[in-house]
Enzyme design. Structure first.
Site, short mmCIF file in Angstrom:
data_model
loop_
_atom_site.label_atom_id
_atom_site.label_comp_id
_atom_site.label_asym_id
_atom_site.label_seq_id
_atom_site.Cartn_x
_atom_site.Cartn_y
_atom_site.Cartn_z
N ASP A 207 -68.81 1.05 26.14
CA ASP A 207 -68.18 0.94 27.46
C ASP A 207 -69.14 0.30 28.46
O ASP A 207 -70.33 0.64 28.50
CB ASP A 207 -67.82 2.36 27.91
N GLU A 271 -67.97 -3.93 25.42
CA GLU A 271 -67.07 -4.27 26.51
C GLU A 271 -67.95 -4.87 27.60
O GLU A 271 -68.69 -4.16 28.26
CB GLU A 271 -66.34 -3.04 27.06
C1 GLC Z 1 -64.36 0.80 31.03
C2 GLC Z 1 -63.16 1.50 30.48
C3 GLC Z 1 -62.35 2.03 31.63
C4 GLC Z 1 -63.20 2.99 32.43
C5 GLC Z 1 -64.51 2.35 32.85
C6 GLC Z 1 -65.50 3.38 33.31
O1 GLC Z 1 -64.03 -0.34 31.74
O2 GLC Z 1 -62.43 0.66 29.64
O3 GLC Z 1 -61.17 2.64 31.22
O4 GLC Z 1 -62.51 3.39 33.58
O5 GLC Z 1 -65.12 1.69 31.80
O6 GLC Z 1 -65.95 4.14 32.25
#
Ligand code: GLC
Length: 590
Positions: A207, A271
């Site tokens: 994440d 991500e």
């Molecule tokens: C990422 C996740 C999202 C979350 C954020 C904070 O972007 O995909 O759902 O709110 O991180 O953890």
């Protein structure tokens, strides 16, 4: 096990199904999906034909941000089950030849994590506080935040604690950012990777991977505040104090050592909302191994944007030392793709905000052109699933679900809805997180509080009763009545459904494309400006063959190349031409 999954580098062309656990399947009747629910649906996923499942966070959490506020990285939220349930789920997945990926949230913990509790207790200047980003405030008595940064969920990015210091949070107040310069943080996550790897997990989704390294010290926070904003995620020359900084890669090199302790080595996918030219840095096989290519998710249904998304994804993969491209059309953070494709195409850099603004304009709810959205989502599925590399499918995408834009305010959960502008149109991300419809016949009644939503039954998401025989709780987010047409059991027996198309496409992909082991080659077929067509090497009945995928964005039908048609997303024209907003898969004549 599929031929692909028997390889050590299975992830290079895996089709990964994202499970948002709390909305997938509820077995105990508390209205929240659970781990046992995933185990129950392994057969469904196996039949669908995916290679792996990725579980969004299922850890103990106060759900300030849908589970991305983690209290304990090495346990299961008791509402979702136990570690034994988790082990049983992994065994069931592996028994069916499916890999398991879990979501790791290393940028921030929950404010209820033991580290944060210790930090509050230990006070300013302590070793415990150094695990987070605490600073003194401005103003006479430090009563003003260190600078004016706003969090991504709205409101100040600094929160004051009882003794007067302030801590930094990119996201919600309940999600304090950790300090990756502190060795305890490194140990906490290395231990976490080993813990889940020892429980049989095959990979990790990381994440906010572009946010971990922060430099808040080279200039004063006031100066930094004047120069940068938290919102500017795609600032990419290494000068941002928090996004896409070069030192972040040292962290991933260290993690790679841990991944390589296992055989086969564990893999991870980042991500990272960074520019395409930087994606490959995260995907290096000395680091995480793979990175999401969000260019598809950001593109409109437009031939040039789609072509660019593919080229950028392939270019990014080509820059890495052995990674592959990844294709993503939707996830739990963005409006569903069938909805996006059914809206007027409005030029904007923020497609997702545009989608929400359009659906909820003038204080009313508008619906997308559903026939158009479905038709294009079908064409997009074939366009995407024929590409080399790995594809990520978000739960419900295979059912062709649309966004649920009209969840009443008092039933929303996403902090993004409450903390931002409070604009009527910005209801956050819950519209794509509504519990899945499994059984059309388990139909709810129109709810008393809103006749568009269901009450009573849950389309098979929850059982009728809890284990003690009392009625099950309502699903944590309400299901609209129109979900009936998208229930998995109904679609499974409908040859024209989205589910049937995904099933057929994944079967062909596994048999013809991934069987070659080739996860990189693609040749463009020039069929004019309005068409995206490519060929790839394939295996058909033991012999080499050439696969082609053709998608027509133009108004006039186009003649398909000579070959055996495998699959089409829509009926062909009378003369055999491929109509507008449709895709076809073929094996070309030799
Ligand atoms: C990422 C996740 C999202 C979350 C954020 C904070 O972007 O995909 O759902 O709110 O991180 O953890």
């Amino acid at each position: 096990m599929t031929a692909n999954n028997s390889r050590d580098d299975w992830w290079k062309q895996a089709v990964v199904y994202q499970v948002y656990p709390r909305s997938f399947k509820d077995v105990n009747g508390d209205g929240l999906g659970d781990i046992a629910g995933i185990t129950e649906k392994i057969g469904y996923l196996k039949t669908l034909g995916v290679d792996a499942i990725w579980l969004s966070p299922f850890y103990p959490s106060e759900l300030a941000d849908g589970g991305y506020d983690v209290i304990d990285y090495r346990n299961v939220d008791p509402r979702l089950g136990t570690m034994d349930d988790f082990d049983a789920m992994v065994a069931a997945a592996h028994g069916s030849g499916l890999k398991v990926i879990v979501d790791i949230v290393p940028n921030h913990t929950s404010n209820k994590h033991r580290f944060f509790k210790e930090a509050l207790k230990a006070g300013r200047g302590s070793a415990a506080r150094d695990r987070y980003i605490f600073r003194e405030g401005r103003g006479k008595n430090g009563e003003l935040p260190p600078n004016d940064w706003q969090s991504l969920f709205g409101g100040p990015a600094w929160e004051r604690v009882d003794d007067g210091q302030w801590y930094f949070h990119i996201f919600a107040v309940e999600q304090p950012d950790v300090n990756w310069k502190n060795p305890d943080i490194h140990e906490e996550f290395k231990e976490t990777f080993r813990f889940w790897s020892d429980h049989g997990v095959d990979g990790f989704r990381i994440d906010v991977a572009h946010g971990l390294a922060k430099d808040f010290d080279s200039k004063s926070l006031e100066e930094l505040g004047a120069e940068f904003s938290v919102q500017d995620q795609e600032s990419h020359d290494g000068s941002s104090p928090m996004w896409d900084r070069p030192e972040v890669h040292d962290i991933y090199k260290e993690w790679r050592q841990v991944f390589n302790e296992y055989n086969p080595p564990r893999f991870a996918v980042a991500e990272a909302w960074v520019v395409p030219e930087h994606q490959h840095l995260y995907a290096s096989t000395d680091e995480l191994g793979q990175v999401f290519n969000f260019e598809f998710a950001k593109a409109d249904w437009d031939v040039d944007q789609m072509r660019t998304a593919i080229t950028e994804g392939l270019d990014s993969a080509a820059r890495t030392n052995g990674s592959t491209s990844t294709w993503v059309m939707s996830n739990h953070d963005i409006p569903r793709n069938a909805t996006r494709y059914g809206l007027p195409q409005i030029p904007s850099t923020d497609k997702h905000q545009i989608a929400k603004d359009w659906l909820l304009r003038d204080g009313k709810t508008y619906f997308e052109d559903r026939a158009l959205g479905t038709r294009r989502a079908r064409a997009a599925a074939l366009l995407e699933l024929g590409l080399p590399g790995s594809a990520y499918i978000y739960q419900g995408e295979e059912l062709g679900l649309f966004e649920v834009p009209d969840i009443p305010w008092d039933r929303l959960e996403d902090p993004n809805a409450f903390r931002t502008s409070q604009a009527a149109s910005d209801k956050g991300r819950d519209g794509c997180r509504v519990p899945l419809p499994w059984i059309a016949g388990d139909e709810p009644k129109p709810a008393k509080w809103d006749k568009n939503f269901g009450e009573g039954a849950t389309f098979g998401f929850s059982p009728a009763t809890k284990t003690d025989g009392t009625p099950a709780a309502a699903p944590h987010l309400p299901q609209p009545l129109w979900f009936k047409d998208f229930a998995a059991d109904k679609e499974a027996t409908d040859p024209t459904s989205m589910l049937t198309l995904y099933h057929a496409a994944l079967k062909d992909r596994a048999e013809l494309l991934t069987a070659t082991g080739d996860h990189a080659s693609l040749d463009w077929l020039d069929m004019g400006d309005d068409v995206i067509a490519y060929t790839r090497p394939a295996v058909y009945q033991g012999s080499q063959a050439t696969f082609a995928s053709v998608t027509n964005f133009g108004t006039a039908p186009v003649a398909l190349p000579k070959g055996r048609i495998l699959l089409t997303s829509a009926e062909l024209a009378e003369d055999g031409g491929l109509p507008q907003d449709a895709s076809a898969w073929l094996l070309l004549d030799k």
